[in-house]
Write an enzyme that holds these catalytic residues in place. Structure first.
Site, PDB file in Angstrom:
ATOM      1  N   PRO A  68       0.611  -1.176   3.386  1.00  0.00           N
ATOM      2  CA  PRO A  68       0.670  -0.204   2.290  1.00  0.00           C
ATOM      3  C   PRO A  68       0.735   1.216   2.858  1.00  0.00           C
ATOM      4  CG  PRO A  68      -1.548  -1.080   2.518  1.00  0.00           C
ATOM      5  CD  PRO A  68      -0.675  -1.848   3.463  1.00  0.00           C
ATOM      6  N   HIS A  69       1.471   2.065   2.182  1.00  0.00           N
ATOM      7  CA  HIS A  69       1.630   3.420   2.688  1.00  0.00           C
ATOM      8  C   HIS A  69       2.004   4.372   1.563  1.00  0.00           C
ATOM      9  CE1 HIS A  69       5.461   1.286   3.002  1.00  0.00           C
ATOM     10  NE2 HIS A  69       6.052   2.441   2.729  1.00  0.00           N
ATOM     11  N   GLY A  70       1.815   5.652   1.861  1.00  0.00           N
ATOM     12  CA  GLY A  70       2.181   6.671   0.894  1.00  0.00           C
ATOM     13  C   GLY A  70       2.269   8.037   1.529  1.00  0.00           C
TER      14      GLY A  70
END
Length: 149
Positions: free
Chosen positions: A62-64
């Site tokens: 997961p990333h942002g």
């Protein structure tokens, strides 16, 4: 430094993807990597709605990109029980690499880190070393080649 021992959580318990992301993001906030836990978590959750980051083999990334990220980071979490993640192969996730990059980063740094990590995750020996890791130091040693470009 992208990751340190305080950004590694072994044997953590989370019942859901959202709970796992929040728990790992909280570690980043405590380490001073985030200006806003809620804003960063929301950016990661929005990304998850677009396309799952469960890449298969029990792994999620997961990333942002967010204004809430003060400094690029990787937070690693390992779950014994596994978490339903809507992964590409349908398997639960046991290893999570939570990435965060400041939004104003214009040189596609997050893509460079994702690329480095993805290459390493294609190496069965590397993945196996993470699965067997029983200490933060072992995880850190396995990830030492992933650098801020």
């Amino acid at each position: 430094m992208l990751i340190n021992e305080n950004l590694i959580l072994l044997d953590f318990e989370a019942a859901t993807k959202d709970e796992a992301i929040r728990q790992l993001a909280l570690m980043a906030a405590k380490e001073g990597k985030l200006a806003s836990l809620d804003d960063y978590t929301q950016s990661v959750m929005e990304r998850e709605k677009t396309y799952t980051t469960g890449v298969g083999n029990g792994i999620a990334i997961p990333h942002g990109k967010s204004k809430a990220v003060k400094e690029a980071m990787i937070v690693f979490g390992k779950s014994k029980t596994g978490i339903e993640w809507d992964a590409a192969d349908g398997s639960p996730v046991n290893m999570i690499f939570l990435l965060g990059v400041p939004e104003e980063n214009v040189d596609n740094f997050h893509l460079k880190v994702l690329s480095q990590l993805s290459r390493k995750l294609m190496d069965d020996d590397f993945v196996e070393s993470l699965k067997k890791a029983n200490s933060r130091r072992e995880v850190l040693n396995a990830l030492k080649d992933i650098k801020a470009c």
